[in-house]
Design a protein around this motif. Structure first.
Motif, PDB file in Angstrom:
ATOM      1  N   GLY A 198       0.772  -1.238   0.000  1.00 10.93           N
ATOM      2  CA  GLY A 198       0.000   0.000   0.000  1.00 10.93           C
ATOM      3  C   GLY A 198       0.799   1.281   0.000  1.00 10.93           C
ATOM      4  O   GLY A 198       0.312   2.310   0.462  1.00 10.93           O
ATOM      5  N   GLU A 199       2.027   1.253  -0.524  1.00 13.64           N
ATOM      6  CA  GLU A 199       2.817   2.484  -0.552  1.00 13.64           C
ATOM      7  C   GLU A 199       2.233   3.475  -1.561  1.00 13.64           C
ATOM      8  O   GLU A 199       2.100   3.156  -2.739  1.00 13.64           O
ATOM      9  CB  GLU A 199       4.274   2.176  -0.916  1.00 13.64           C
ATOM     10  CG  GLU A 199       5.021   1.439   0.163  1.00 13.64           C
ATOM     11  CD  GLU A 199       6.523   1.382  -0.094  1.00 13.64           C
ATOM     12  OE1 GLU A 199       6.991   1.981  -1.080  1.00 13.64           O
ATOM     13  OE2 GLU A 199       7.220   0.733   0.697  1.00 13.64           O
ATOM     14  N   PRO A 200       1.890   4.664  -1.132  1.00  8.56           N
ATOM     15  CA  PRO A 200       1.326   5.663  -2.048  1.00  8.56           C
ATOM     16  C   PRO A 200       2.401   6.330  -2.904  1.00  8.56           C
ATOM     17  O   PRO A 200       3.591   6.289  -2.573  1.00  8.56           O
ATOM     18  CB  PRO A 200       0.671   6.679  -1.102  1.00  8.56           C
ATOM     19  CG  PRO A 200       1.456   6.572   0.167  1.00  8.56           C
ATOM     20  CD  PRO A 200       1.892   5.125   0.269  1.00  8.56           C
ATOM     21  N   ASP A 201       1.966   6.945  -3.983  1.00  5.16           N
ATOM     22  CA  ASP A 201       2.891   7.633  -4.885  1.00  5.16           C
ATOM     23  C   ASP A 201       3.736   8.662  -4.143  1.00  5.16           C
ATOM     24  O   ASP A 201       4.922   8.850  -4.449  1.00  5.16           O
ATOM     25  CB  ASP A 201       2.110   8.346  -5.996  1.00  5.16           C
ATOM     26  CG  ASP A 201       1.381   7.376  -6.915  1.00  5.16           C
ATOM     27  OD1 ASP A 201       1.786   6.202  -6.971  1.00  5.16           O
ATOM     28  OD2 ASP A 201       0.421   7.791  -7.565  1.00  5.16           O
ATOM     29  N   GLU A 202       3.124   9.328  -3.161  1.00  8.72           N
ATOM     30  CA  GLU A 202       3.835  10.383  -2.425  1.00  8.72           C
ATOM     31  C   GLU A 202       5.033   9.832  -1.667  1.00  8.72           C
ATOM     32  O   GLU A 202       6.072  10.490  -1.564  1.00  8.72           O
ATOM     33  CB  GLU A 202       2.870  11.090  -1.465  1.00  8.72           C
ATOM     34  CG  GLU A 202       1.810  11.940  -2.135  1.00  8.72           C
ATOM     35  CD  GLU A 202       0.701  11.141  -2.804  1.00  8.72           C
ATOM     36  OE1 GLU A 202      -0.016  11.719  -3.650  1.00  8.72           O
ATOM     37  OE2 GLU A 202       0.556   9.927  -2.477  1.00  8.72           O
ATOM     38  N   TRP A 203       4.905   8.645  -1.104  1.00  8.14           N
ATOM     39  CA  TRP A 203       6.043   8.028  -0.415  1.00  8.14           C
ATOM     40  C   TRP A 203       7.169   7.742  -1.383  1.00  8.14           C
ATOM     41  O   TRP A 203       8.348   7.935  -1.070  1.00  8.14           O
ATOM     42  CB  TRP A 203       5.607   6.719   0.259  1.00  8.14           C
ATOM     43  CG  TRP A 203       4.802   6.893   1.499  1.00  8.14           C
ATOM     44  CD1 TRP A 203       4.176   8.041   1.929  1.00  8.14           C
ATOM     45  CD2 TRP A 203       4.526   5.894   2.472  1.00  8.14           C
ATOM     46  NE1 TRP A 203       3.516   7.802   3.103  1.00  8.14           N
ATOM     47  CE2 TRP A 203       3.707   6.496   3.467  1.00  8.14           C
ATOM     48  CE3 TRP A 203       4.855   4.542   2.591  1.00  8.14           C
ATOM     49  CZ2 TRP A 203       3.245   5.774   4.570  1.00  8.14           C
ATOM     50  CZ3 TRP A 203       4.390   3.836   3.690  1.00  8.14           C
ATOM     51  CH2 TRP A 203       3.601   4.450   4.663  1.00  8.14           C
ATOM     52  N   VAL A 204       6.802   7.262  -2.562  1.00  6.19           N
ATOM     53  CA  VAL A 204       7.816   6.968  -3.573  1.00  6.19           C
ATOM     54  C   VAL A 204       8.572   8.250  -3.937  1.00  6.19           C
ATOM     55  O   VAL A 204       9.790   8.243  -4.101  1.00  6.19           O
ATOM     56  CB  VAL A 204       7.178   6.340  -4.830  1.00  6.19           C
ATOM     57  CG1 VAL A 204       8.240   6.065  -5.886  1.00  6.19           C
ATOM     58  CG2 VAL A 204       6.442   5.049  -4.464  1.00  6.19           C
ATOM     59  N   GLY A 205       7.839   9.357  -4.035  1.00  5.49           N
ATOM     60  CA  GLY A 205       8.481  10.637  -4.327  1.00  5.49           C
ATOM     61  C   GLY A 205       9.448  11.066  -3.237  1.00  5.49           C
ATOM     62  O   GLY A 205      10.553  11.556  -3.529  1.00  5.49           O
ATOM     63  N   LEU A 206       9.067  10.873  -1.970  1.00  7.27           N
ATOM     64  CA  LEU A 206       9.952  11.210  -0.860  1.00  7.27           C
ATOM     65  C   LEU A 206      11.219  10.352  -0.881  1.00  7.27           C
ATOM     66  O   LEU A 206      12.330  10.844  -0.660  1.00  7.27           O
ATOM     67  CB  LEU A 206       9.212  11.015   0.475  1.00  7.27           C
ATOM     68  CG  LEU A 206       8.102  12.018   0.800  1.00  7.27           C
ATOM     69  CD1 LEU A 206       7.285  11.533   1.989  1.00  7.27           C
ATOM     70  CD2 LEU A 206       8.699  13.395   1.087  1.00  7.27           C
ATOM     71  N   LYS A 207      11.050   9.082  -1.177  1.00  4.71           N
ATOM     72  CA  LYS A 207      12.199   8.178  -1.215  1.00  4.71           C
ATOM     73  C   LYS A 207      13.134   8.517  -2.373  1.00  4.71           C
ATOM     74  O   LYS A 207      14.357   8.470  -2.229  1.00  4.71           O
ATOM     75  CB  LYS A 207      11.713   6.729  -1.342  1.00  4.71           C
ATOM     76  CG  LYS A 207      10.968   6.219  -0.121  1.00  4.71           C
ATOM     77  CD  LYS A 207      10.470   4.795  -0.350  1.00  4.71           C
ATOM     78  CE  LYS A 207       9.692   4.287   0.857  1.00  4.71           C
ATOM     79  NZ  LYS A 207       9.310   2.871   0.720  1.00  4.71           N
ATOM     80  N   THR A 208      12.556   8.858  -3.517  1.00  6.90           N
ATOM     81  CA  THR A 208      13.380   9.203  -4.679  1.00  6.90           C
ATOM     82  C   THR A 208      14.223  10.438  -4.394  1.00  6.90           C
ATOM     83  O   THR A 208      15.426  10.468  -4.684  1.00  6.90           O
ATOM     84  CB  THR A 208      12.488   9.445  -5.910  1.00  6.90           C
ATOM     85  OG1 THR A 208      11.709   8.262  -6.160  1.00  6.90           O
ATOM     86  CG2 THR A 208      13.327   9.748  -7.140  1.00  6.90           C
ATOM     87  N   ALA A 209      13.604  11.468  -3.825  1.00  8.89           N
ATOM     88  CA  ALA A 209      14.337  12.689  -3.486  1.00  8.89           C
ATOM     89  C   ALA A 209      15.431  12.399  -2.465  1.00  8.89           C
ATOM     90  O   ALA A 209      16.551  12.927  -2.565  1.00  8.89           O
ATOM     91  CB  ALA A 209      13.376  13.751  -2.955  1.00  8.89           C
TER      92      ALA A 209
END
Length: 257
Positions: free
Chosen positions: A104-115
């Motif tokens: 259930g990881e949301p897109d926003e978490w992925v963005g935080l991790k990428t940054a």
């Protein structure tokens, strides 16, 4: 192909440490002479140090399968980028479909991790891809657009050139189904076109876009013949030395082994 192919093994939750170390030794023999392509191994967290040590002079790259975006804190069961970097990880897989749809990881978490990965000098492998019902509803590009925009929302533009993207249609992961080379190329071209519009054509031209989704020895050559496919993110077939070795040693058009 001007971009150096990246052939990545995502072992997920498989292999013991002993099996992993033995795998690296045997793979090194199988892929000897393939210096024109990069080989990457993403073992479970508990295996990272042993796999790094086993790599020795093989020249393989090491990746983690996930991370947290914070450097430290009360996050039981998580692992930070400084920890991964200390153990030798140059890459981290982010937004894998199993993380998105099972956990259930949301897109926003992925963005935080990428940054955060960019901030710590670890190359993110940003995974994007649509589910079967989304493809059937002709929403593939809509899904990819959302995942790309959110996943890179906080990424520094000057660092995006080092990014790796993996297109992995969810309906083709672990199912035995594979997007046709033409379907995969269409999605990869869309992603590269978006990158060119969002950043610069030269940046988009140099970013490696991998295909993930039931990649096997018998389909890798056709996939890698497509102009915008720069490598593969391999799951099940990466657990067998012979299979993954053949994938690494894919044949370019007109070549014979």
């Amino acid at each position: 192909m001007t971009r150096k192919p990246l052939m990545a093994a995502n072992w997920k939750m498989h292999l013991s440490i002993r099996e992993a170390v033995d795998f690296i030794a045997r793979l090194h023999e199988v892929v000897a002479g393939s210096e024109d392509r990069e080989v990457l191994i993403a073992p479970p967290f508990t295996h990272l140090w042993a796999v790094r040590e086993a790599m020795g002079a093989a020249g393989f790259s090491l990746a983690a399968q996930n991370c947290h975006w914070e450097e430290k804190g009360a996050f039981t069961g998580e692992i930070s980028l400084p920890m991964l970097k200390e153990v030798g990880c140059g890459y981290v897989i982010l937004g894998h479909s199993e993380r998105r749809h099972i956990f259930g990881e949301p897109d926003e978490w992925v963005g935080l991790k990428t940054a955060a990965a960019f901030a710590h000098g670890v190359t993110p492998i940003l995974c994007v891809g649509e589910k079967l019902e989304e493809r059937e509803a002709q929403k593939t590009e809509e899904v990819l657009l959302r995942q790309l925009e959110t996943g890179l929302a906080q990424a520094p533009a000057e660092q995006v050139a080092s990014l790796v993207i993996a297109y992995e249609p969810v309906w083709a992961i672990g199912t035995g189904k594979t997007a046709s080379p033409e379907q995969a190329q269409e999605a990869h071209a869309f992603i590269r076109g978006w990158l060119a519009r969002r950043y610069q054509k030269e940046i988009a031209k140099n970013i490696r876009i991998l295909y993930g989704g039931s990649v096997k020895p018998d389909n890798v050559d056709a996939l890698m013949a497509q102009p915008d496919i720069d490598g593969a993110l391999v799951g099940g077939a990466s657990l067998d030395v012979a299979s993954f070795g053949r994938i690494v040693r894919f044949q370019r058009m007109g070549e014979t082994n």
